[in-house]
Design a protein around this motif. Structure first.
Motif, PDB file in Angstrom:
ATOM      1  N   PHE A   8       0.845  -1.206   0.000  1.00 46.46           N
ATOM      2  CA  PHE A   8       0.000   0.000   0.000  1.00 46.46           C
ATOM      3  C   PHE A   8       0.876   1.250   0.000  1.00 46.46           C
ATOM      4  CE2 PHE A   8      -2.385   3.341   2.222  1.00 46.46           C
ATOM      5  CZ  PHE A   8      -3.580   3.351   1.512  1.00 46.46           C
ATOM      6  N   ALA A   9       1.892   1.273   0.852  1.00 42.69           N
ATOM      7  CA  ALA A   9       2.774   2.442   0.962  1.00 42.69           C
ATOM      8  C   ALA A   9       3.541   2.704  -0.328  1.00 42.69           C
ATOM      9  CB  ALA A   9       3.749   2.263   2.136  1.00 42.69           C
ATOM     10  N   ARG A  10       3.886   1.631  -1.052  1.00 44.01           N
ATOM     11  CA  ARG A  10       4.633   1.803  -2.310  1.00 44.01           C
ATOM     12  C   ARG A  10       3.780   2.412  -3.412  1.00 44.01           C
ATOM     13  NH1 ARG A  10       7.790  -3.722  -2.780  1.00 44.01           N
ATOM     14  NH2 ARG A  10       6.297  -3.969  -4.455  1.00 44.01           N
ATOM     15  N   GLY A  11       2.469   2.233  -3.341  1.00 40.05           N
ATOM     16  CA  GLY A  11       1.587   2.809  -4.346  1.00 40.05           C
ATOM     17  C   GLY A  11       0.176   2.285  -4.226  1.00 40.05           C
ATOM     18  N   HIS A  12      -0.785   3.204  -4.116  1.00 30.96           N
ATOM     19  CA  HIS A  12      -2.186   2.825  -3.986  1.00 30.96           C
ATOM     20  C   HIS A  12      -3.070   3.859  -4.684  1.00 30.96           C
ATOM     21  CE1 HIS A  12      -1.249   5.368  -0.470  1.00 30.96           C
ATOM     22  NE2 HIS A  12      -2.467   5.873  -0.679  1.00 30.96           N
ATOM     23  N   VAL A  13      -4.317   3.497  -4.861  1.00 33.48           N
ATOM     24  CA  VAL A  13      -5.276   4.416  -5.463  1.00 33.48           C
ATOM     25  C   VAL A  13      -5.517   5.551  -4.471  1.00 33.48           C
ATOM     26  CG1 VAL A  13      -7.651   4.666  -6.269  1.00 33.48           C
ATOM     27  CG2 VAL A  13      -6.355   2.581  -6.814  1.00 33.48           C
ATOM     28  N   PRO A  14      -5.391   6.803  -4.908  1.00 34.05           N
ATOM     29  CA  PRO A  14      -5.645   7.927  -4.003  1.00 34.05           C
ATOM     30  C   PRO A  14      -7.063   7.834  -3.431  1.00 34.05           C
ATOM     31  CG  PRO A  14      -4.636   8.696  -6.037  1.00 34.05           C
ATOM     32  CD  PRO A  14      -4.986   7.252  -6.255  1.00 34.05           C
ATOM     33  N   GLY A  15      -7.162   7.983  -2.126  1.00 35.16           N
ATOM     34  CA  GLY A  15      -8.456   7.903  -1.461  1.00 35.16           C
ATOM     35  C   GLY A  15      -8.783   6.532  -0.903  1.00 35.16           C
ATOM     36  N   ALA A  16      -7.965   5.542  -1.240  1.00 35.22           N
ATOM     37  CA  ALA A  16      -8.209   4.188  -0.738  1.00 35.22           C
ATOM     38  C   ALA A  16      -7.790   4.076   0.722  1.00 35.22           C
ATOM     39  CB  ALA A  16      -7.442   3.162  -1.568  1.00 35.22           C
ATOM     40  N   ILE A  17      -8.439   3.167   1.410  1.00 37.08           N
ATOM     41  CA  ILE A  17      -8.100   2.842   2.793  1.00 37.08           C
ATOM     42  C   ILE A  17      -7.434   1.478   2.781  1.00 37.08           C
ATOM     43  CG2 ILE A  17      -9.073   2.259   5.054  1.00 37.08           C
ATOM     44  CD1 ILE A  17     -11.362   4.249   4.318  1.00 37.08           C
ATOM     45  N   ASN A  18      -6.338   1.351   3.489  1.00 37.91           N
ATOM     46  CA  ASN A  18      -5.644   0.071   3.554  1.00 37.91           C
ATOM     47  C   ASN A  18      -6.257  -0.786   4.655  1.00 37.91           C
ATOM     48  OD1 ASN A  18      -2.461  -1.190   4.574  1.00 37.91           O
ATOM     49  ND2 ASN A  18      -3.623  -1.856   2.814  1.00 37.91           N
ATOM     50  N   LEU A  19      -6.866  -1.878   4.242  1.00 41.76           N
ATOM     51  CA  LEU A  19      -7.420  -2.860   5.181  1.00 41.76           C
ATOM     52  C   LEU A  19      -7.184  -4.239   4.575  1.00 41.76           C
ATOM     53  CD1 LEU A  19      -8.887  -3.490   7.803  1.00 41.76           C
ATOM     54  CD2 LEU A  19     -11.059  -3.122   6.596  1.00 41.76           C
ATOM     55  N   PRO A  20      -6.044  -4.863   4.918  1.00 37.08           N
ATOM     56  CA  PRO A  20      -5.732  -6.172   4.364  1.00 37.08           C
ATOM     57  C   PRO A  20      -6.885  -7.158   4.571  1.00 37.08           C
ATOM     58  CG  PRO A  20      -3.842  -5.304   5.531  1.00 37.08           C
ATOM     59  CD  PRO A  20      -4.997  -4.381   5.828  1.00 37.08           C
ATOM     60  N   HIS A  21      -7.109  -7.993   3.557  1.00 40.63           N
ATOM     61  CA  HIS A  21      -8.277  -8.880   3.596  1.00 40.63           C
ATOM     62  C   HIS A  21      -8.324  -9.748   4.847  1.00 40.63           C
ATOM     63  CE1 HIS A  21      -5.948 -12.385   2.241  1.00 40.63           C
ATOM     64  NE2 HIS A  21      -5.416 -11.593   1.317  1.00 40.63           N
ATOM     65  N   GLY A  22      -7.196 -10.129   5.382  1.00 39.03           N
ATOM     66  CA  GLY A  22      -7.183 -10.952   6.588  1.00 39.03           C
ATOM     67  C   GLY A  22      -7.559 -10.203   7.856  1.00 39.03           C
ATOM     68  N   LYS A  23      -7.664  -8.886   7.768  1.00 39.19           N
ATOM     69  CA  LYS A  23      -7.992  -8.068   8.944  1.00 39.19           C
ATOM     70  C   LYS A  23      -9.388  -7.450   8.847  1.00 39.19           C
ATOM     71  CE  LYS A  23      -3.200  -7.109   9.928  1.00 39.19           C
ATOM     72  NZ  LYS A  23      -2.908  -7.623  11.219  1.00 39.19           N
ATOM     73  N   ILE A  24     -10.178  -7.888   7.892  1.00 42.13           N
ATOM     74  CA  ILE A  24     -11.547  -7.383   7.766  1.00 42.13           C
ATOM     75  C   ILE A  24     -12.419  -8.090   8.794  1.00 42.13           C
ATOM     76  CG2 ILE A  24     -13.565  -7.240   6.256  1.00 42.13           C
ATOM     77  CD1 ILE A  24     -11.612  -7.025   3.876  1.00 42.13           C
ATOM     78  N   THR A  25     -12.866  -7.328   9.781  1.00 40.17           N
ATOM     79  CA  THR A  25     -13.704  -7.854  10.860  1.00 40.17           C
ATOM     80  C   THR A  25     -14.867  -6.896  11.096  1.00 40.17           C
ATOM     81  OG1 THR A  25     -12.504  -6.669  12.585  1.00 40.17           O
ATOM     82  CG2 THR A  25     -11.690  -8.890  12.023  1.00 40.17           C
ATOM     83  N   ASP A  26     -15.885  -7.391  11.777  1.00 39.35           N
ATOM     84  CA  ASP A  26     -17.014  -6.526  12.157  1.00 39.35           C
ATOM     85  C   ASP A  26     -16.518  -5.300  12.918  1.00 39.35           C
ATOM     86  OD1 ASP A  26     -19.464  -7.420  11.140  1.00 39.35           O
ATOM     87  OD2 ASP A  26     -19.623  -8.986  12.661  1.00 39.35           O
ATOM     88  N   ARG A  27     -15.593  -5.520  13.822  1.00 36.50           N
ATOM     89  CA  ARG A  27     -15.083  -4.411  14.632  1.00 36.50           C
ATOM     90  C   ARG A  27     -14.413  -3.345  13.764  1.00 36.50           C
ATOM     91  NH1 ARG A  27     -10.543  -5.869  17.898  1.00 36.50           N
ATOM     92  NH2 ARG A  27      -9.427  -3.972  17.527  1.00 36.50           N
ATOM     93  N   ARG A  28     -13.631  -3.780  12.769  1.00 32.97           N
ATOM     94  CA  ARG A  28     -12.958  -2.817  11.882  1.00 32.97           C
ATOM     95  C   ARG A  28     -13.941  -2.079  10.993  1.00 32.97           C
ATOM     96  NH1 ARG A  28      -7.290  -3.634  11.104  1.00 32.97           N
ATOM     97  NH2 ARG A  28      -7.422  -1.595  10.123  1.00 32.97           N
ATOM     98  N   LEU A  29     -15.085  -2.694  10.712  1.00 32.87           N
ATOM     99  CA  LEU A  29     -16.082  -2.083   9.832  1.00 32.87           C
ATOM    100  C   LEU A  29     -17.099  -1.232  10.576  1.00 32.87           C
ATOM    101  CD1 LEU A  29     -16.820  -5.167   7.531  1.00 32.87           C
ATOM    102  CD2 LEU A  29     -15.227  -3.283   7.098  1.00 32.87           C
ATOM    103  N   ALA A  30     -17.035  -1.233  11.890  1.00 33.40           N
ATOM    104  CA  ALA A  30     -18.047  -0.564  12.710  1.00 33.40           C
ATOM    105  C   ALA A  30     -18.163   0.933  12.437  1.00 33.40           C
ATOM    106  CB  ALA A  30     -17.762  -0.812  14.190  1.00 33.40           C
ATOM    107  N   GLU A  31     -17.120   1.557  11.925  1.00 33.83           N
ATOM    108  CA  GLU A  31     -17.171   3.004  11.684  1.00 33.83           C
ATOM    109  C   GLU A  31     -18.013   3.387  10.472  1.00 33.83           C
ATOM    110  OE1 GLU A  31     -13.350   4.737   9.756  1.00 33.83           O
ATOM    111  OE2 GLU A  31     -12.697   2.960  10.889  1.00 33.83           O
ATOM    112  N   TRP A  32     -18.409   2.396   9.654  1.00 32.22           N
ATOM    113  CA  TRP A  32     -19.221   2.686   8.478  1.00 32.22           C
ATOM    114  C   TRP A  32     -20.629   2.148   8.666  1.00 32.22           C
ATOM    115  CZ3 TRP A  32     -14.186   0.592   7.559  1.00 32.22           C
ATOM    116  CH2 TRP A  32     -13.264   1.540   7.109  1.00 32.22           C
ATOM    117  N   PRO A  33     -21.631   2.889   8.209  1.00 33.78           N
ATOM    118  CA  PRO A  33     -23.006   2.412   8.313  1.00 33.78           C
ATOM    119  C   PRO A  33     -23.192   1.072   7.595  1.00 33.78           C
ATOM    120  CG  PRO A  33     -22.946   4.718   7.590  1.00 33.78           C
ATOM    121  CD  PRO A  33     -21.534   4.212   7.581  1.00 33.78           C
ATOM    122  N   ALA A  34     -24.165   0.316   8.030  1.00 36.05           N
ATOM    123  CA  ALA A  34     -24.414  -1.020   7.480  1.00 36.05           C
ATOM    124  C   ALA A  34     -24.684  -1.000   5.980  1.00 36.05           C
ATOM    125  CB  ALA A  34     -25.579  -1.679   8.214  1.00 36.05           C
TER     126      ALA A  34
END
Length: 131
Positions: A54-80
């Protein structure tokens, strides 16, 4: 003489319509994401690669959330009802699909950005760097 292209007949039109229409429910492309980002996106763009890539190059505006770290808790900040769009390195990588599967398993709406970083670069779009 039949070729490998014509050996198996094409699907009937009604099946082709259903198939190709359904694809748009599952994925979007780099051009549409770029256009939406320029207007103020109505989705959350997730780069599901590791932090170093991600640090080497990513789409501007993207959020880095590796697929193995996608959890309900990590998603709680966004509406359902938030739509997530995942991407990874490109067509040779299944990280976007892994992230999309995880989001769907958690009951979240999701699409994949077809092409990933490779597609983004192929379209001539710039990458952001850093965390």
């Amino acid at each position: 003489m039949m070729s490998a292209v014509t050996e198996i007949p094409a699907a009937p039109s009604d099946l082709a319509v259903a198939h190709f229409a359904a694809e748009f429910s599952f994925e979007t492309d780099c051009w549409d994401v770029h256009d939406a980002l320029s207007r103020g996106p109505d989705f959350v763009l997730l780069d599901v690669r590791g932090p170093a890539l991600f640090a080497r190059g990513h789409v501007p505006g993207a959020i880095n959330l590796p697929h193995g770290k996608i959890t309900d808790r990590r998603l709680a900040e966004w509406p359902a009802e938030t739509l997530f769009v995942t991407y990874c390195a490109g067509p040779h990588c299944n990280g976007a699909a892994r992230g999309a599967l995880r989001l769907a398993q958690l009951g979240r709406s999701v699409k994949i950005m077809a092409g990933g970083i490779t597609g983004w670069i192929d379209e001539g779009f710039d990458l952001a760097t850093g965390a």
